[in-house]
Design a protein around this motif. Structure first.
Motif, PDB file in Angstrom:
ATOM      1  N   VAL A   1      44.039  37.816  35.942  1.00 11.14           N
ATOM      2  CA  VAL A   1      45.383  38.629  36.130  1.00 11.14           C
ATOM      3  C   VAL A   1      45.016  40.157  35.618  1.00 11.14           C
ATOM      4  CG1 VAL A   1      47.777  39.181  35.327  1.00 11.14           C
ATOM      5  CG2 VAL A   1      47.086  36.906  36.528  1.00 11.14           C
ATOM      6  N   PRO A   2      44.610  40.398  34.398  1.00 14.90           N
ATOM      7  CA  PRO A   2      44.247  41.740  33.841  1.00 14.90           C
ATOM      8  C   PRO A   2      43.075  42.416  34.741  1.00 14.90           C
ATOM      9  CG  PRO A   2      43.878  40.064  32.364  1.00 14.90           C
ATOM     10  CD  PRO A   2      44.429  39.458  33.306  1.00 14.90           C
TER      11      PRO A   2
ATOM     12  N   VAL B   1      44.466  43.729  37.635  1.00 12.37           N
ATOM     13  CA  VAL B   1      45.560  44.969  37.201  1.00 12.37           C
ATOM     14  C   VAL B   1      44.650  46.080  37.251  1.00 12.37           C
ATOM     15  CG1 VAL B   1      47.109  45.966  35.810  1.00 12.37           C
ATOM     16  CG2 VAL B   1      47.254  43.521  36.335  1.00 12.37           C
ATOM     17  N   ILE B   2      43.716  46.050  36.505  1.00 12.30           N
ATOM     18  CA  ILE B   2      43.024  47.165  36.124  1.00 12.30           C
ATOM     19  C   ILE B   2      41.867  47.618  37.203  1.00 12.30           C
ATOM     20  CG2 ILE B   2      42.877  46.949  33.504  1.00 12.30           C
ATOM     21  CD1 ILE B   2      40.178  45.941  33.673  1.00 12.30           C
TER      22      ILE B   2
ATOM     23  N   TYR C   1      42.893  48.255  40.248  1.00 11.45           N
ATOM     24  CA  TYR C   1      43.411  49.262  41.282  1.00 11.45           C
ATOM     25  C   TYR C   1      43.433  50.743  40.990  1.00 11.45           C
ATOM     26  CZ  TYR C   1      44.230  45.169  43.938  1.00 11.45           C
ATOM     27  OH  TYR C   1      43.939  43.911  44.620  1.00 11.45           O
ATOM     28  N   PRO C   2      43.743  51.155  39.724  1.00 12.85           N
ATOM     29  CA  PRO C   2      43.574  52.332  39.179  1.00 12.85           C
ATOM     30  C   PRO C   2      42.237  52.841  39.284  1.00 12.85           C
ATOM     31  CG  PRO C   2      44.988  50.962  37.520  1.00 12.85           C
ATOM     32  CD  PRO C   2      44.578  50.140  38.701  1.00 12.85           C
ATOM     33  N   LEU C   3      41.249  51.960  39.077  1.00 12.18           N
ATOM     34  CA  LEU C   3      39.747  52.570  39.155  1.00 12.18           C
ATOM     35  C   LEU C   3      39.618  52.677  40.523  1.00 12.18           C
ATOM     36  CD1 LEU C   3      38.151  49.718  36.900  1.00 12.18           C
ATOM     37  CD2 LEU C   3      38.276  52.051  36.473  1.00 12.18           C
TER      38      LEU C   3
ATOM     39  N   ALA D   1      37.251  40.770  32.018  1.00  7.94           N
ATOM     40  CA  ALA D   1      38.024  41.266  32.851  1.00  7.94           C
ATOM     41  C   ALA D   1      37.575  42.806  33.321  1.00  7.94           C
ATOM     42  CB  ALA D   1      39.353  41.556  32.175  1.00  7.94           C
ATOM     43  N   VAL D   2      37.040  43.649  32.405  1.00  6.25           N
ATOM     44  CA  VAL D   2      36.688  44.953  32.866  1.00  6.25           C
ATOM     45  C   VAL D   2      35.217  44.768  33.565  1.00  6.25           C
ATOM     46  CG1 VAL D   2      35.692  46.924  31.802  1.00  6.25           C
ATOM     47  CG2 VAL D   2      37.318  45.802  30.680  1.00  6.25           C
TER      48      VAL D   2
ATOM     49  N   MET E   1      46.795  50.727  46.880  1.00  7.05           N
ATOM     50  CA  MET E   1      46.753  50.635  45.413  1.00  7.05           C
ATOM     51  C   MET E   1      47.845  50.271  44.608  1.00  7.05           C
ATOM     52  SD  MET E   1      43.624  50.758  45.147  1.00  7.05           S
ATOM     53  CE  MET E   1      42.975  50.789  47.059  1.00  7.05           C
TER      54      MET E   1
ATOM     55  N   PRO F   1      48.630  44.954  44.274  1.00  4.50           N
ATOM     56  CA  PRO F   1      48.880  44.232  43.282  1.00  4.50           C
ATOM     57  C   PRO F   1      49.983  42.976  43.664  1.00  4.50           C
ATOM     58  CG  PRO F   1      49.015  46.617  42.461  1.00  4.50           C
ATOM     59  CD  PRO F   1      48.829  46.442  43.921  1.00  4.50           C
TER      60      PRO F   1
ATOM     61  N   SER G   1      47.805  40.086  43.250  1.00  2.34           N
ATOM     62  CA  SER G   1      47.388  39.854  42.088  1.00  2.34           C
ATOM     63  C   SER G   1      48.444  38.874  41.336  1.00  2.34           C
ATOM     64  CB  SER G   1      47.526  41.059  40.809  1.00  2.34           C
ATOM     65  OG  SER G   1      46.656  42.297  41.572  1.00  2.34           O
ATOM     66  N   PHE G   2      49.916  39.231  41.728  1.00  2.22           N
ATOM     67  CA  PHE G   2      51.189  38.493  41.237  1.00  2.22           C
ATOM     68  C   PHE G   2      50.795  37.177  41.940  1.00  2.22           C
ATOM     69  CE2 PHE G   2      55.336  37.450  40.668  1.00  2.22           C
ATOM     70  CZ  PHE G   2      55.752  38.183  39.485  1.00  2.22           C
TER      71      PHE G   2
ATOM     72  N   LEU H   1      46.853  57.061  34.945  1.00  2.00           N
ATOM     73  CA  LEU H   1      46.197  55.772  35.401  1.00  2.00           C
ATOM     74  C   LEU H   1      45.370  55.072  34.087  1.00  2.00           C
ATOM     75  CD1 LEU H   1      45.135  56.920  38.889  1.00  2.00           C
ATOM     76  CD2 LEU H   1      46.922  55.460  38.246  1.00  2.00           C
TER      77      LEU H   1
ATOM     78  N   PRO I   1      47.506  51.765  32.830  1.00  2.00           N
ATOM     79  CA  PRO I   1      47.395  50.302  33.407  1.00  2.00           C
ATOM     80  C   PRO I   1      45.916  49.882  33.167  1.00  2.00           C
ATOM     81  CG  PRO I   1      47.293  51.889  35.107  1.00  2.00           C
ATOM     82  CD  PRO I   1      47.929  52.696  33.726  1.00  2.00           C
ATOM     83  N   ILE I   2      45.046  50.895  33.004  1.00  2.00           N
ATOM     84  CA  ILE I   2      43.664  50.141  32.465  1.00  2.00           C
ATOM     85  C   ILE I   2      43.536  49.676  31.287  1.00  2.00           C
ATOM     86  CG2 ILE I   2      41.171  50.621  32.438  1.00  2.00           C
ATOM     87  CD1 ILE I   2      41.439  52.856  34.789  1.00  2.00           C
TER      88      ILE I   2
ATOM     89  N   PRO J   1      46.176  46.348  29.665  1.00  2.00           N
ATOM     90  CA  PRO J   1      46.116  44.841  29.982  1.00  2.00           C
ATOM     91  C   PRO J   1      44.902  44.272  29.208  1.00  2.00           C
ATOM     92  CG  PRO J   1      46.379  45.901  32.050  1.00  2.00           C
ATOM     93  CD  PRO J   1      46.244  46.879  30.837  1.00  2.00           C
ATOM     94  N   LEU J   2      44.255  45.157  28.503  1.00  2.00           N
ATOM     95  CA  LEU J   2      43.097  44.822  27.678  1.00  2.00           C
ATOM     96  C   LEU J   2      43.321  44.603  26.148  1.00  2.00           C
ATOM     97  CD1 LEU J   2      40.374  47.081  29.353  1.00  2.00           C
ATOM     98  CD2 LEU J   2      40.857  44.522  29.855  1.00  2.00           C
TER      99      LEU J   2
ATOM    100  N   GLN K   1      51.800  39.448  30.808  1.00  2.00           N
ATOM    101  CA  GLN K   1      50.557  39.861  31.708  1.00  2.00           C
ATOM    102  C   GLN K   1      51.211  40.070  33.135  1.00  2.00           C
ATOM    103  OE1 GLN K   1      46.307  38.926  30.690  1.00  2.00           O
ATOM    104  NE2 GLN K   1      47.368  37.305  29.595  1.00  2.00           N
ATOM    105  N   PHE K   2      51.988  39.276  33.448  1.00  2.00           N
ATOM    106  CA  PHE K   2      52.555  39.277  34.843  1.00  2.00           C
ATOM    107  C   PHE K   2      53.480  40.731  34.942  1.00  2.00           C
ATOM    108  CE2 PHE K   2      52.434  34.829  35.714  1.00  2.00           C
ATOM    109  CZ  PHE K   2      51.853  34.939  37.141  1.00  2.00           C
TER     110      PHE K   2
ATOM    111  N   ILE L   1      51.343  43.700  35.965  1.00  2.00           N
ATOM    112  CA  ILE L   1      51.014  43.957  37.155  1.00  2.00           C
ATOM    113  C   ILE L   1      52.001  45.015  37.754  1.00  2.00           C
ATOM    114  CG2 ILE L   1      50.979  42.990  39.682  1.00  2.00           C
ATOM    115  CD1 ILE L   1      50.495  40.374  38.473  1.00  2.00           C
TER     116      ILE L   1
ATOM    117  N   VAL M   1      51.659  48.642  39.105  1.00  2.00           N
ATOM    118  CA  VAL M   1      52.509  49.358  40.460  1.00  2.00           C
ATOM    119  C   VAL M   1      52.957  50.649  40.329  1.00  2.00           C
ATOM    120  CG1 VAL M   1      54.188  48.750  42.332  1.00  2.00           C
ATOM    121  CG2 VAL M   1      52.529  47.003  41.464  1.00  2.00           C
TER     122      VAL M   1
ATOM    123  N   THR N   1      50.684  53.748  39.539  1.00  2.00           N
ATOM    124  CA  THR N   1      49.885  54.105  40.894  1.00  2.00           C
ATOM    125  C   THR N   1      51.031  54.896  41.929  1.00  2.00           C
ATOM    126  OG1 THR N   1      49.630  51.848  41.611  1.00  2.00           O
ATOM    127  CG2 THR N   1      47.549  52.584  40.682  1.00  2.00           C
TER     128      THR N   1
END
Lengths: 547, 71
Positions: A84-85, A88-89, A91-93, A253-254, A283, A287, A290-291, B21, B24-25, B28-29, B51-52, B55, B59, B62
């Protein structure tokens, strides 16, 4: 086998339906001339928002993911939720970095990431390294899609005694897939993705509403999982992370996110979209998958709560944990619904397998065939070579599964994620700067690869009692740290890769080694649909064959 | 030195909005943020529901950056 007849019939009917769609796809948004790599390999670079959403979604969230992530949650708990994480990350990338690759590729007609590297760093050798890394990383990934189908077939009882009988359905499925990919190119998975994703969404929404109701609610499901993990001897499992696996969770994750956007098949999916806005809007929309993936992951806990026992594995005394989700559907749902779920997974394997084989074929055609074998290849020849290469890639993937232990493909996929990361300095950083010297990038790549293999070799697998390639979690104690913490191999390897590349750059600069000429301009990284300069750079011959 | 032709204005997608941006990077970490069982939400331990929620964070950020940087 007769218990599963309804499931098998529904599975087969839906499978044949999408195969038909795959063949018809050649005529969908039909080009005037299919004999061009832009058409066969990138769907004419014309996909809008919806098509891109289905295509990239169907591409990134593979059947293997749908089967393996819940299997991981089933076995290890929270550590498997990194998916999940990770998604998530990503899409910004994509939003920040991959959009530049789209622009520069649109401007110069690049089909593969290696095309970009060749032009940016003026180095066919570096491009070759990137292309081979991409092909090697993609092959086992295709083979893994077959494991997704196999988990479903096994649950339906479609197995035989001999190796050939057991694999016959998969060979047939892949032969059909190969045929329509050959004919329709990227249009086939793009069109099939609509069916696949619609089925997946329906199946999962029904499952996550219905199963908790049957199993006593979400609270009970998590409690049942907690109880199971408390009862096992394994130290790393549980419904929460522990002190030792958090660094692993974060770095995995990364690392996975970076790896995913370097994989040739994700880049192919993105390059096929028609403009920058399509990508940027997606983008925010992707997600949704992802859900879905998070919910699918939790099916692993539902399987624990429902008391699912995985089917035996290929070897005596092992279990195939990939069968837990198919078994959960088989046991808790009426046969017709389980059949739809199985079809969703089976078809789900075809979309990414098609895109991956196209991406690998494009790499071969552009960066090996055209570069080293036939420099004056026409567009029609390129398209033809790519079509044949996609067949070869698929035959190779089937051979992996039929002749080798499936565990071997899983190991290779693990390695694949780590090695594709080693292209990050050239491809991802290259989109921002060409400060790193082309020779240094090759040196860094070699260092990263060497270290990655050494680290993966050191990791044993406690469950299968194998001494090597047992996972991607590297114990930091091996580096002399006094700790039980673990870290993702790819993360360490790419860091070393980068450090070596920087040092080698200083060295090569000092030696005044030529750096080549940048084939791109700063402006190219922002080019959008309808850029006036695009046709100018093509020769008259090109223009004739592409219009 | 006279310029033969005025080049088209240099394009760029630089925007301060892009910095958003990072959120959201990075968020989550941060495992200490969500590695807890309680509070539970609809039976979900915090580890899962938060964590959900990330997401949605992805959204929203972005979408905002897309709208603000669109020309």
């Amino acid at each position: 086998m007769s218990d599963h007849i309804t499931e098998i019939v529904i599975f087969t009917v839906l499978f044949l339906l999408v195969s038909g769609i795959g063949f018809v796809a050649a005529r969908w948004r039909a080009p005037k001339d299919m004999a061009h790599l832009d058409e066969w390999g990138l769907g004419g670079r014309s996909f809008g928002g919806w098509v891109t959403w289905f295509l990239v979604g169907g591409d990134l969230y593979t059947a293997y993911t749908f089967v393996a992530v819940p299997a991981l949650i089933f076995g290890a708990g929270a550590a498997g939720f990194f998916a999940v994480p990770y998604t998530v990350i990503i899409y910004p990338l994509f939003f920040l970095i991959l959009i530049r690759l789209w622009s520069v590729s649109h401007r110069h007609g690049f089909v593969t990431p290696a095309d970009f590297v060749r032009s940016r760093f003026d180095s066919p050798t570096l491009a070759l390294v990137i292309a081979i890394t991409g092909i090697v990383a993609t092959m086992p990934y295709i083979a893994l899609q077959l494991i997704g189908i196999e988990a479903v077939l096994k649950t339906m009882g479609v197995t035989g005694d001999s190796a050939l009988a057991r694999h016959a359905p998969i060979i047939i499925a892949f032969a059909i897939l190969a045929a329509y990919t050959y004919q329709s190119g990227l249009r086939a998975p793009a069109l099939i993705a609509f069916v696949k994703d619609t089925l997946i969404y329906i199946v999962i929404i029904v499952a996550v509403l219905y199963l908790p109701y049957k199993l006593g609610g979400w609270g009970d499901i998590f409690d049942a999982a907690d109880k199971k993990f408390q009862g096992t001897a394994a130290p790393g499992d549980g419904i929460l992370l522990n002190a030792n696996n958090q660094i692993q969770y974060i770095t995995l994750a990364v690392g996975s996110a970076l790896a995913l956007f370097l994989y040739p098949h994700s880049i192919t999916g993105v390059l096929a979209s028609k403009n920058r806005n399509v990508i940027k809007r997606n983008m925010s929309a992707l997600p949704a998958y992802s859900f879905l993936l998070g919910l699918i992951a939790l099916l692993g806990y539902m399987a624990i709560s429902a008391g699912v026992k995985p089917l035996p594995g290929a070897k005596e005394g092992t279990v195939d944990s990939n069968t837990v989700v198919p078994l959960l559907f088989d046991q808790k749902f009426p046969a017709w619904f389980a059949g739809i779920a199985f079809a969703a997974i089976g078809i789900g394997a075809l979309v990414p397998a098609a895109i991956m084989s196209i991406a690998a074929a494009n790499l071969f055609t552009r960066n090996i065939y055209k570069e080293y074998l036939k420099r004056d290849a026409t567009h029609a020849q390129e398209a033809q070579v790519s079509k044949i290469a996609s067949l070869v890639v698929k035959v190779g993937a089937v051979a992996f599964i039929v002749f080798l232990d499936p565990q071997f493909s899983i190991d290779l996929q693990l390695i694949g994620g780590v090695i594709i990361l080693q292209t990050a300095p050239a491809v991802a950083l290259g989109l921002y700067t060409r400060w790193l010297h082309r020779g240094a990038l090759i040196t860094g790549w070699a260092a990263g690869m060497g270290l990655a293999f050494w680290m993966l070799w050191q990791i044993p697998n406690a469950a299968t009692k194998r001494a090597h390639f047992g996972g991607s979690a590297f114990p930091l104690s091996e580096f002399g740290f006094d700790t039980k913490k673990t870290i993702y191999v790819g993360f360490v390897a790419v860091a070393v890769n980068l450090i070596v590349a920087v040092m080698a750059t200083f060295f090569l600069r000092a030696m005044k080694t030529p750096e080549g000429v940048d084939g791109t301009t700063p402006d190219d990284y922002f080019a959008d649909e309808g850029d006036p300069r695009i046709d100018k750079s093509q020769t008259p011959v090109d223009t004739v064959s592409s219009t | 030195m006279a310029e033969p032709e005025t080049p088209p204005p240099a394009r760029s997608d630089r925007s301060p909005w892009n910095w958003l941006l990072i959120v959201p990077i990075v968020v989550p970490l941060l495992t200490p943020l969500y590695n807890h069982d309680s509070p539970r939400l609809w039976g979900f331990p915090m580890f899962y529901w938060l964590q959900f929620a990330f997401i949605l964070l992805g959204v929203v950020t972005t979408s905002v950056v897309y709208r603000m940087t669109r020309r």
